[in-house]
Write a protein that holds these residues in place. Structure first.
Motif, short mmCIF file in Angstrom:
data_model
loop_
_atom_site.label_atom_id
_atom_site.label_comp_id
_atom_site.label_asym_id
_atom_site.label_seq_id
_atom_site.Cartn_x
_atom_site.Cartn_y
_atom_site.Cartn_z
N UNK A 29 0.83 -1.19 -0.04
CA UNK A 29 -0.06 -0.04 -0.12
C UNK A 29 1.09 1.44 0.14
N UNK A 30 2.02 1.29 0.82
CA UNK A 30 2.89 2.43 1.03
C UNK A 30 3.59 2.49 -0.56
N UNK A 31 3.84 1.65 -1.33
CA UNK A 31 4.43 1.61 -2.22
C UNK A 31 3.68 2.17 -3.45
N UNK A 32 2.30 1.63 -3.71
CA UNK A 32 1.22 2.38 -4.37
C UNK A 32 1.23 3.96 -4.17
N UNK A 33 1.18 4.25 -2.81
CA UNK A 33 1.09 5.71 -2.60
C UNK A 33 2.28 6.44 -3.16
N UNK A 34 3.54 5.91 -2.74
CA UNK A 34 4.67 6.66 -3.06
C UNK A 34 4.85 6.61 -4.59
N UNK A 35 4.29 5.77 -5.70
CA UNK A 35 4.63 5.83 -6.99
C UNK A 35 3.54 6.45 -7.69
N UNK A 36 2.46 6.83 -7.07
CA UNK A 36 1.61 7.68 -7.87
C UNK A 36 2.17 9.23 -8.11
N UNK A 37 2.56 9.65 -7.19
CA UNK A 37 3.23 11.00 -7.70
C UNK A 37 4.47 10.93 -8.47
N UNK A 38 5.44 9.93 -8.62
CA UNK A 38 6.61 9.92 -9.36
C UNK A 38 5.80 9.69 -10.72
N UNK A 39 4.85 8.59 -10.88
CA UNK A 39 4.32 8.42 -12.29
C UNK A 39 3.62 9.78 -12.67
N UNK A 50 7.93 15.15 -7.76
CA UNK A 50 8.90 14.11 -7.14
C UNK A 50 9.18 14.66 -5.50
N UNK A 51 8.94 16.02 -5.28
CA UNK A 51 8.83 16.41 -3.92
C UNK A 51 7.85 15.73 -3.17
N UNK A 52 6.61 15.71 -4.00
CA UNK A 52 5.58 14.97 -3.54
C UNK A 52 5.60 13.66 -3.01
N UNK A 53 6.41 12.97 -4.00
CA UNK A 53 6.41 11.73 -3.74
C UNK A 53 7.52 11.48 -2.56
N UNK A 54 8.68 12.31 -2.18
CA UNK A 54 9.28 12.12 -1.02
C UNK A 54 8.40 12.22 0.00
N UNK A 55 7.44 13.36 0.18
CA UNK A 55 6.83 13.60 1.23
C UNK A 55 6.00 12.47 1.46
N UNK A 150 6.20 24.23 -0.55
CA UNK A 150 5.50 23.71 0.40
C UNK A 150 4.35 23.24 0.14
N UNK A 151 3.57 23.52 -0.99
CA UNK A 151 2.32 23.28 -1.45
C UNK A 151 2.66 21.81 -1.83
N UNK A 152 3.68 21.42 -2.74
CA UNK A 152 3.77 20.11 -3.42
C UNK A 152 4.21 19.30 -2.15
N UNK A 153 4.79 19.90 -1.28
CA UNK A 153 5.13 18.76 -0.11
C UNK A 153 3.94 18.50 0.52
N UNK A 154 2.90 19.34 1.05
CA UNK A 154 1.76 19.34 1.82
C UNK A 154 0.88 18.29 1.04
N UNK A 155 0.92 18.52 -0.51
CA UNK A 155 -0.14 17.49 -1.37
C UNK A 155 0.37 16.03 -1.20
N UNK A 156 1.81 15.97 -1.08
CA UNK A 156 2.10 14.49 -0.93
C UNK A 156 1.74 13.96 0.43
#
Length: 698
Positions: A29-39, A50-55, A150-156
């Motif tokens: 589940x965490x992998x799916x959550x992390x891969x969505x912003x990267x895709x 990608x900053x959202x993906x890290x967040x 900040x916005x992209x981090x908060x979105x992630x």
């Protein structure tokens, strides 16, 4: 070749039995959550995603899946807001280097101080400070850039928080089963190590039972959280866990005390039995995992083979050695192994054990609102180990960000990232984590470079993040090196998608270089900035271990002297306290070895003292369950023995107020073989601990 074969066997055993304890569903589940912003970053050509993906990854890393959903959502949103504000402040102050570095230092101090509230809060505070430090190294400045980041981090963070509670969830029953499987795997691993020690590899005894106690605590909490709905088998394992721990401790103590040639030969006869005991535990785990009807009779077959091996040990010994020395030791081992085997195969636990109902948790005591801010400030300013760690982390973060800014390279944020993660509360922990991180970083860089060598499509590279993020979240419970291996590969690919400047090979090399620089910064700060050395704690740790062991010995003496059995819960708590205090002393000794370049006489004496205290507890704890098989005379002798041992370890060698000991130094006269071995081990260990006490507590 033998080392290769051992490693291969461990990998095969982990694949067949150990992998089922991993939280694969939560990690996926965490992998799916992390891969969505990267895709999305690859498809929409938006590197900031990608900053959202890290967040999102950090939010998943700090999540506690076993907690209630509302609590998880609140903590996830607070974590996102704090990280977004910290990142925005660092970027907004980028034009004023002194101000930006000061912001990093302040956020790092506050984030590290939160560790005093518990490991979960400490992780969130550290990740928030890391987000601030990494943002300060980005080549971005101004209010617009600060707002965007900040916005992209908060979105992630918001995406990870909502998706983490909205996607598939692992039931409490499944979590209880996973925790029970983890406990069984740890117990079978301990039995396998005892078998290797019986073959002559005494280094296997150094691992101890600390990991098994950790798994037992996790299993107990997971089963209790089911509120009575846990599978009967899981509840049964919790019910029998303390007895199994006591019997394993007795076996480990007997093996550790078998130094002479006769006992070593007897141990060689027992080695196959330990392997079969591990196989029986693995069969029980398979039965728990697949249902009692899937492998009906497998546990009983393993137990039958083990019983056959045990019955053949004594005739084999008598045929070659007669009734020479070592027979008593062999019989004591056979008795404990047989009792443990019968306990582990008890049918009542597998099918009809009563459920364990968790006691209602008391409502947390609310703090008064008046003066809360003042109390929080006072907590951050208090002089304790956590504030010293916070001060060191603040200094290290400021130095790392300064060096990254000075280098002018886009990938220099790896330096700050590594420094934040490897710096630990003590120097010894920092050294240990630094070595593991360098090894994991090298392996992860090679893996990421190999993937990027064959895959050039950004979308496909983004999809590869899924198994890497899943592996990172799952490997946390396996080992730190495997965790860093997946983490490094994951971050390198996400960084390549976010800043596609240069080849992934160049990113990997930069990652290694800046990671090495970050390790150096963390080590130097730990060495010179308010160093927190462990060798100053040797005396207090040893005193705590002696006090805990003495309390347990006194309780054992009182229990054996009572004609009617009492409720054993108090005795178990004292045993647990003694074991934890001994583990703390062992950790302090290990840390002291990292810190000292010369032989530390106090640490050497403390190491022997720790082993003797562990022997005292391990030799006597099986009596909590097998004393019914001893006659009254043996019970009286052992009660007096425990009382005299307690008096010895609590008095200095120069003290004349030591009560006379009828058992010490005399030829054992107990009728039970196990009682005679207990007399030998306890007498010798108590005398040695008595002699070393003053040298360690100086």
């Amino acid at each position: 070749m033998q080392l290769f074969a051992s490693g291969r066997d461990q990998l095969l055993r982990f694949w067949h039995h150990g992998r089922h304890r991993l939280p694969v569903a939560d990690a996926l589940r965490g992998g799916v959550i992390c891969v969505a912003p990267a895709v999305l970053a690859a498809m929409l050509h938006m590197p900031l995603l990608c900053w959202s993906a890290i967040a999102a990854f950090w939010t998943c890393l700090a999540d506690e899946p076993g907690r209630p959903g509302f609590e998880r959502h609140c903590k996830g949103l607070v974590f996102g807001v704090a990280g977004a504000l910290a990142s925005a402040c660092a970027i907004a102050a980028h034009a004023l280097p002194v101000l930006s570095i000061a912001v990093v230092g302040a956020v790092a101090y506050v984030g590290a101080s939160v560790r005093a509230r518990g490991p979960a809060s400490g992780l969130r505070g550290l990740l928030t400070a890391t987000a601030c430090s990494v943002s300060a190294c980005f080549p971005a400045h101004g209010l617009d850039a600060a707002t965007h980041y900040a916005v992209f981090y908060l979105i992630g963070c918001v995406w990870a928080t909502l998706a983490g509670g909205g996607l598939w969830q692992t039931s409490r029953t499944k979590r209880a089963q996973q925790a029970t499987l983890a406990y069984l795997y740890a117990m079978s691993s301990l039995a396998s190590r005892l078998g290797q020690a019986a073959h002559g590899n005494r280094a296997q005894l150094e691992h101890g039972r600390a990991e098994l106690r950790t798994k037992l605590d996790a299993m107990t909490v997971a089963v209790a959280n089911c509120n009575g709905d846990a599978p009967s088998a899981c509840a049964g394992w919790v019910h029998d866990a303390e007895q199994a721990m006591a019997l394993l401790a007795g076996l480990e103590t007997l093996l550790a005390g078998g130094h002479d040639a006769a006992r070593r030969e007897a141990a060689a006869l027992l080695a196959p039995a330990y392997g079969q005991l591990a196989a029986q535990i693995d069969a029980s785990a398979t039965r728990l995992r697949n249902g009692s009807s899937a492998f009906r009779g497998a546990v009983e077959q393993c137990q039958a083979r083990l019983q056959q091996t045990l019955r053949a040990c004594e005739p084999a010994w008598l045929a070659t050695h007669g009734s020479a020395e070592g027979l008593t030791w062999l019989r004591a081992n056979l008795d404990l192994v047989e009792r443990l085997s019968v306990l582990l195969a008890r049918e009542a636990r597998m099918d009809a054990a009563p459920g364990i109902v968790a006691a209602p948790l008391a409502a947390p005591r609310k703090r008064p609102r008046q003066g809360q801010l003042t109390a929080l400030i006072a907590e951050f300013a208090a002089q304790n180990a956590y504030t010293r760690y916070a001060a060191r982390l603040s200094v290290a973060a400021m130095i790392a960000v300064s060096l990254a800014r000075f280098s002018g390279m886009q990938q220099a944020y790896w330096l700050a990232l590594t420094t934040m993660f490897i710096l630990q509360p003590t120097l010894s922990q920092t050294v240990k984590v630094s070595g593991l991180r360098i090894g994991g970083t090298l392996l992860g860089a090679v893996l990421a470079s190999a993937l990027s060598l064959f895959v050039h499509d950004p979308l496909l590279l983004a999809l590869i993040v899924l198994p890497l993020a899943t592996g990172t979240l799952a490997a946390r419970t396996v080992s730190y090196v495997s965790y860093i291996l997946f983490l490094t590969s994951h971050f390198i690919l996400v960084a390549h998608l976010g800043t596609p400047v240069g080849t992934p090979w160049a990113l990997a090399v930069a990652r290694i270089e800046f990671s090495a620089a970050g390790v150096l910064v963390g080590f130097l700060v730990s060495l010179f900035a308010w160093p927190d050395r462990e060798h100053h704690r040797l005396g207090s740790s040893a005193a705590g271990a002696i006090e805990g062991t003495a309390a347990y010995l006194e309780a054992v003496a009182g229990r054996l002297a009572q004609p009617a059995p009492r409720e054993p819960e108090a005795l178990r708590k004292l045993r647990r306290r003694a074991c934890l205090e001994i583990d703390k002393l062992e950790a302090t000794i290990a840390a002291t070895r990292f810190e000292s370049l010369v032989v530390n006489q106090q640490a050497a004496c403390a190491s022997v003292l720790m082993q003797r205290l562990k022997t005292l507890v391990g030799a006597l704890c099986p009596l909590e369950y097998v004393n019914a098989m001893l006659n009254d005379a043996d019970l009286a002798r052992l009660a007096e023995l425990a009382q005299n041992a307690q008096a010895l370890i609590t008095s200095d060698a120069s003290s004349a107020d030591i009560p006379p000991s009828r058992g010490f130094g005399a030829t054992p006269q107990a009728s039970s073989c196990h009682a005679r071995e207990i007399e030998r081990e306890v007498s010798e260990s108590a005398c040695v601990a008595h002699l070393l006490r003053s040298r360690v507590l100086r």
